[in-house]
Design a protein around this motif. Structure first.
Motif, PDB file in Angstrom:
ATOM      1  N   TYR A  27       0.841  -1.399  -0.055  1.00  0.00           N
ATOM      2  CA  TYR A  27      -0.174   0.046   0.032  1.00  0.00           C
ATOM      3  C   TYR A  27       0.931   1.292  -0.011  1.00  0.00           C
ATOM      4  O   TYR A  27       0.180   2.278  -0.306  1.00  0.00           O
ATOM      5  CB  TYR A  27      -0.824   0.028   1.343  1.00  0.00           C
ATOM      6  N   GLY A  28       2.153   0.956   0.225  1.00  0.00           N
ATOM      7  CA  GLY A  28       2.870   2.327   0.427  1.00  0.00           C
ATOM      8  C   GLY A  28       3.252   2.730   1.710  1.00  0.00           C
ATOM      9  O   GLY A  28       2.349   2.575   2.558  1.00  0.00           O
ATOM     10  N   SER A  30       3.108   5.925   2.838  1.00  0.00           N
ATOM     11  CA  SER A  30       2.427   7.206   3.221  1.00  0.00           C
ATOM     12  C   SER A  30       0.917   6.483   3.507  1.00  0.00           C
ATOM     13  O   SER A  30       0.123   7.275   4.339  1.00  0.00           O
ATOM     14  CB  SER A  30       2.241   8.231   2.122  1.00  0.00           C
ATOM     15  N   ASN A  31       0.545   5.640   2.826  1.00  0.00           N
ATOM     16  CA  ASN A  31      -0.797   4.853   2.932  1.00  0.00           C
ATOM     17  C   ASN A  31      -1.077   3.970   4.097  1.00  0.00           C
ATOM     18  O   ASN A  31      -2.168   3.427   4.259  1.00  0.00           O
ATOM     19  CB  ASN A  31      -1.511   4.491   1.661  1.00  0.00           C
ATOM     20  N   THR A  32      -0.161   3.772   4.873  1.00  0.00           N
ATOM     21  CA  THR A  32      -0.103   2.694   5.863  1.00  0.00           C
ATOM     22  C   THR A  32       0.104   3.332   7.138  1.00  0.00           C
ATOM     23  O   THR A  32       0.894   4.109   7.317  1.00  0.00           O
ATOM     24  CB  THR A  32       0.992   1.560   5.543  1.00  0.00           C
ATOM     25  N   THR A  33      -0.746   3.201   8.170  1.00  0.00           N
ATOM     26  CA  THR A  33      -0.780   3.437   9.463  1.00  0.00           C
ATOM     27  C   THR A  33      -0.129   2.680  10.444  1.00  0.00           C
ATOM     28  O   THR A  33      -0.061   1.408  10.217  1.00  0.00           O
ATOM     29  CB  THR A  33      -2.352   3.993   9.894  1.00  0.00           C
ATOM     30  N   ASP A  36      -2.901   0.216  11.210  1.00  0.00           N
ATOM     31  CA  ASP A  36      -2.922  -0.846  10.057  1.00  0.00           C
ATOM     32  C   ASP A  36      -1.973  -2.034  10.363  1.00  0.00           C
ATOM     33  O   ASP A  36      -2.560  -3.037  10.337  1.00  0.00           O
ATOM     34  CB  ASP A  36      -2.739  -0.018   8.824  1.00  0.00           C
ATOM     35  N   LYS A  55       5.642   6.073  12.816  1.00  0.00           N
ATOM     36  CA  LYS A  55       5.824   5.294  11.870  1.00  0.00           C
ATOM     37  C   LYS A  55       7.590   5.207  11.291  1.00  0.00           C
ATOM     38  O   LYS A  55       8.014   4.387  10.680  1.00  0.00           O
ATOM     39  CB  LYS A  55       4.738   5.579  10.770  1.00  0.00           C
ATOM     40  N   LYS A 116       7.140   2.508  -3.572  1.00  0.00           N
ATOM     41  CA  LYS A 116       6.354   2.613  -2.459  1.00  0.00           C
ATOM     42  C   LYS A 116       6.556   3.496  -1.347  1.00  0.00           C
ATOM     43  O   LYS A 116       6.005   3.415  -0.131  1.00  0.00           O
ATOM     44  CB  LYS A 116       5.504   1.334  -1.909  1.00  0.00           C
ATOM     45  N   CYS A 117       7.493   4.551  -1.719  1.00  0.00           N
ATOM     46  CA  CYS A 117       8.043   5.371  -0.477  1.00  0.00           C
ATOM     47  C   CYS A 117       8.586   6.402  -1.182  1.00  0.00           C
ATOM     48  O   CYS A 117       9.311   6.754  -1.912  1.00  0.00           O
ATOM     49  CB  CYS A 117       9.042   4.731   0.191  1.00  0.00           C
TER      50      CYS A 117
END
Length: 218
Positions: A27-28, A30-33, A36, A55, A116-117
């Protein structure tokens, strides 16, 4: 509830790291918390915040504990090429590409790096990460110097330029393959990709002849 032992805490910490690698790759960053990651690892939110303040700290820990690619593939090298620097380079490059192609964790790490980053303040630098999980720049230079010294490559080679070309070739191969892994079989094609790239260095490069000679000597 009994307190977790140190071993259990370390196991949970590593579980969170491994799950973060999977989610970042899919998911990348930025899009992962952190939530999550905690949910996917089936631990409480309190548990993940006990191990990692944020993170970025988790991201940095992933790369700080990651062994260099050269260390990961060292046991898979034949050791037959101490007197043949270009064949030594060939083997390292092939084994490295095949390791990336066949190891899901290494693929995920490469996916994070290449696709992804986005790098932010306080994150380990992209340069640091590339040097750690890519092919060792200094060792490649050493092999090229030896190849020139023994006549396998021209003494007129500009090492800095050749190293840029080699880095660009193999970074591009990995990056493009990760975009669509079904496009070709990186594991099977690794020898062909490496041989054609090394022909840029030596006009008389012929891995087939060298391999036959090595087989007879063995």
């Amino acid at each position: 509830m009994a307190r977790k032992t140190k071993e259990e805490a370390l196991k949970t910490r590593q579980q969170l790291i491994e799950m973060a690698i999977i989610l970042f790759a899919e998911y990348g960053f930025s899009n992962t918390t952190l939530n999550d990651i905690a949910d996917a690892a089936q631990v409480t939110r309190g548990a993940i915040y006990w191990h990692f303040e944020n993170k970025v700290q988790l991201f940095n820990e992933i790369w700080q504990q990651q062994p260099a690619l050269g260390d990961l593939i060292d046991s898979q090298l034949s050791g037959h090429w101490d007197e043949n620097p270009l064949m030594q380079m060939r083997e390292k490059l092939i084994v490295g590409l095949q390791y990336i192609a066949s190891n899901p964790r290494q693929r995920a790490l490469m996916q994070i790096l290449y696709h992804k980053c986005e790098f932010y303040e306080d994150m380990l630098s992209e340069t640091y990460i590339r040097e750690k999980i890519g092919f060792n720049h200094n060792h490649m230079r050493e092999l090229l110097v030896r190849a020139i010294a023994c006549g396998q490559a021209s003494h007129t080679l500009d090492l800095d330029v050749i190293l840029v070309i080699l880095h660009g070739c193999f970074s591009g191969i990995i990056k493009n393959w990760l975009m669509k892994m079904s496009s070709y079989d990186l594991f099977q094609q690794a020898p062909l990709l490496v041989d054609n790239t090394l022909r840029l260095i030596a006009s008389n490069y012929n891995s087939s002849e060298w391999l036959i000679v090595a087989d007879k000597a063995g």
